[in-house]
Motif scaffolding. Structure first.
Motif, PDB file in Angstrom:
ATOM      1  N   VAL A  40      12.056  45.611  65.694  1.00  0.00           N
ATOM      2  CA  VAL A  40      13.502  45.756  65.884  1.00  0.00           C
ATOM      3  C   VAL A  40      14.146  44.396  65.620  1.00  0.00           C
ATOM      4  CG1 VAL A  40      15.314  46.243  67.557  1.00  0.00           C
ATOM      5  CG2 VAL A  40      13.209  47.595  67.572  1.00  0.00           C
ATOM      6  N   GLY A  41      15.079  44.378  64.685  1.00  0.00           N
ATOM      7  CA  GLY A  41      15.717  43.113  64.298  1.00  0.00           C
ATOM      8  C   GLY A  41      14.658  42.181  63.710  1.00  0.00           C
ATOM      9  N   ASN A  42      14.702  40.901  64.067  1.00  0.00           N
ATOM     10  CA  ASN A  42      13.677  40.002  63.524  1.00  0.00           C
ATOM     11  C   ASN A  42      12.393  40.047  64.367  1.00  0.00           C
ATOM     12  OD1 ASN A  42      14.030  38.338  65.729  1.00  0.00           O
ATOM     13  ND2 ASN A  42      15.226  36.798  64.630  1.00  0.00           N
ATOM     14  N   PHE A  87      21.658  46.606  64.367  1.00  0.00           N
ATOM     15  CA  PHE A  87      22.933  47.343  64.386  1.00  0.00           C
ATOM     16  C   PHE A  87      22.719  48.851  64.405  1.00  0.00           C
ATOM     17  CE2 PHE A  87      22.423  47.368  59.736  1.00  0.00           C
ATOM     18  CZ  PHE A  87      22.897  48.638  59.413  1.00  0.00           C
ATOM     19  N   ILE A  88      21.569  49.301  63.873  1.00  0.00           N
ATOM     20  CA  ILE A  88      21.298  50.741  63.888  1.00  0.00           C
ATOM     21  C   ILE A  88      21.144  51.220  65.335  1.00  0.00           C
ATOM     22  CG2 ILE A  88      19.623  52.536  63.225  1.00  0.00           C
ATOM     23  CD1 ILE A  88      19.407  51.296  60.587  1.00  0.00           C
ATOM     24  N   PHE A  89      20.418  50.428  66.135  1.00  0.00           N
ATOM     25  CA  PHE A  89      20.260  50.794  67.540  1.00  0.00           C
ATOM     26  C   PHE A  89      21.593  50.690  68.282  1.00  0.00           C
ATOM     27  CE2 PHE A  89      15.959  49.868  66.268  1.00  0.00           C
ATOM     28  CZ  PHE A  89      15.277  50.918  66.830  1.00  0.00           C
ATOM     29  N   ASN A  90      22.387  49.676  67.911  1.00  0.00           N
ATOM     30  CA  ASN A  90      23.711  49.551  68.529  1.00  0.00           C
ATOM     31  C   ASN A  90      24.548  50.802  68.250  1.00  0.00           C
ATOM     32  OD1 ASN A  90      23.006  47.038  69.415  1.00  0.00           O
ATOM     33  ND2 ASN A  90      24.063  45.931  67.779  1.00  0.00           N
ATOM     34  N   ALA A 146      21.369  49.363  73.872  1.00  0.00           N
ATOM     35  CA  ALA A 146      20.448  48.904  72.829  1.00  0.00           C
ATOM     36  C   ALA A 146      19.835  47.554  73.171  1.00  0.00           C
ATOM     37  CB  ALA A 146      21.182  48.832  71.486  1.00  0.00           C
ATOM     38  N   LYS A 147      20.565  46.775  73.993  1.00  0.00           N
ATOM     39  CA  LYS A 147      20.058  45.459  74.396  1.00  0.00           C
ATOM     40  C   LYS A 147      18.668  45.542  75.006  1.00  0.00           C
ATOM     41  CE  LYS A 147      24.234  43.001  75.732  1.00  0.00           C
ATOM     42  NZ  LYS A 147      24.985  42.939  76.993  1.00  0.00           N
TER      43      LYS A 147
END
Ligand code: NDP
Length: 299
Positions: free
Chosen positions: A187-189, A251-254, A262-263
């Motif tokens: 997820v993300g980086n 941003f997809i999870f957001n 999502a945090k």
């Protein structure tokens, strides 16, 4: 004796109840649904604890990561009250009982610790109220000790659990298909920490808390080996013999979950099971590679 488990019908509850039965405990569940060993929350409130209750565990709570439910004020209220009110009801039933159970094990989460890429948290780290989840944790944990401290003949153990890894539930259930299809990734980086625990270790930790008279207070329910989101993704994909190449942008999870919720996966914190290990508890799955291998083998 009988162990009474609030929310014992869920993912963790299923595993716990099997383990309790193997150890010859009688089990009762507090549930919103009828069932052979179930009592309702109303019954608990009016009649109190079942006879011969030696331990109480609370695992109830509206599933936060239900992707089908939008993160609305109403849903957040459900997430909040399904944890705080059930924990309060069980504490009140313990208070009213003439013969006290020896222990109350209440679940909590690592959302109590503010996401940070450097700071290490143990059970003694001061807690802050910095967002929805940290506020929830403060209230949830406070509910477990409601009035109990003065009547010290029931130990209270609060388990601040990381993400529980196991088959048939929790995060693995949601990730299994995409990872199986080779579409999994960090997820993300992926540099954010992911506090986690194998379901078997969590169940053992609950049993340990029930059976060891010296165990009391807050325990971090997280594996001793720190792990980032990327390390978890690699370990899980490798266990499935699949690649984990495709990072999923935060941003997809957001968008799907709402930024606040999502945090929980787009950020993370370094959590150490300091007190848990000081009490002598040992983990069967201290590292994420062996945990993922075991889960895939059993799935
Ligand atoms: P599940 O969602 O699988 O089960 C929780 C149980 O809670 C359900 O079986 C349900 O029982 C009951 N419940 C659900 N919604 C409500 C509601 N609105 N009011 C009252 N009861 C409700 O959860 P898990 O087993 O995965 O988790 C158990 C607890 O541990 C939860 O509080 C969770 O926050 C916490 N936790 C879990 C983690 C994880 O990774 N799984 C990580 C950290 C903490 P019924 O339908 O019978 O009433």
């Amino acid at each position: 004796g009988t162990v009474l488990v609030g929310g014992g019908t869920g993912f963790i509850g299923n595993h716990l109840i099997k383990a309790l039965k193997n150890k010859n405990y009688a089990v009762k569940i507090v549930s919103r649904m009828p069932g052979p060993v179930n009592i309702s929350w109303q019954e608990l409130n009016s009649r109190g604890l079942p006879q011969n209750t030696v331990a109480v565990v609370n695992l109830a709570g509206q599933n936060v990561m239900d992707f089908k439910r939008r993160w609305t004020t109403g849903f957040k209220q459900n997430v909040f009250s399904s944890r705080v009110n059930t924990t309060t009801s069980l504490a009140e039933a313990i208070n009213k009982a003439s013969t006290k159970p020896k222990v109350y094990v209440a679940m909590s989460g690592v959302g109590a610790y503010k996401p940070d890429s450097n700071k290490e948290y143990d059970e003694c780290s001061p807690l802050e109220n910095f967002d929805f989840f940290s506020k929830l944790v403060l209230e949830w944990e406070k509910a477990a000790t409601l009035d109990l401290e003065s009547k010290s003949n029931c130990r209270v153990v609060t388990i601040r659990s990381g993400v529980v890894l196991g088959k048939n539930g929790g995060m693995i259930k949601q990730l299994y298909l995409p990872f199986y299809l080779g579409l999994g990734g960090p997820v993300g980086n992926g540099s954010q920490y992911l506090p986690w625990i194998h379901i078997k270790d969590l169940v053992e930790l609950i049993l340990y808390s029930i059976e060891n008279d010296k165990v009391e207070g807050v325990l971090n329910g997280v594996a001793p080996q720190l792990c980032t989101n990327k390390e978890f993704s690699n370990a899980f994909a490798k266990a499935l013999k699949r690649p984990a190449l495709i990072p999923i942008p935060s941003f997809i999870f957001n968008l799907i979950l709402g930024t606040e919720r999502a945090k929980m996966i787009t950020t993370g914190q370094k959590v150490i099971p300091q007190r848990t290990q000081e009490f002598g508890f040992t983990f069967s799955f201290p590292d994420v590679v062996s945990a993922c291998r075991n889960i895939v083998k059993e799935a």
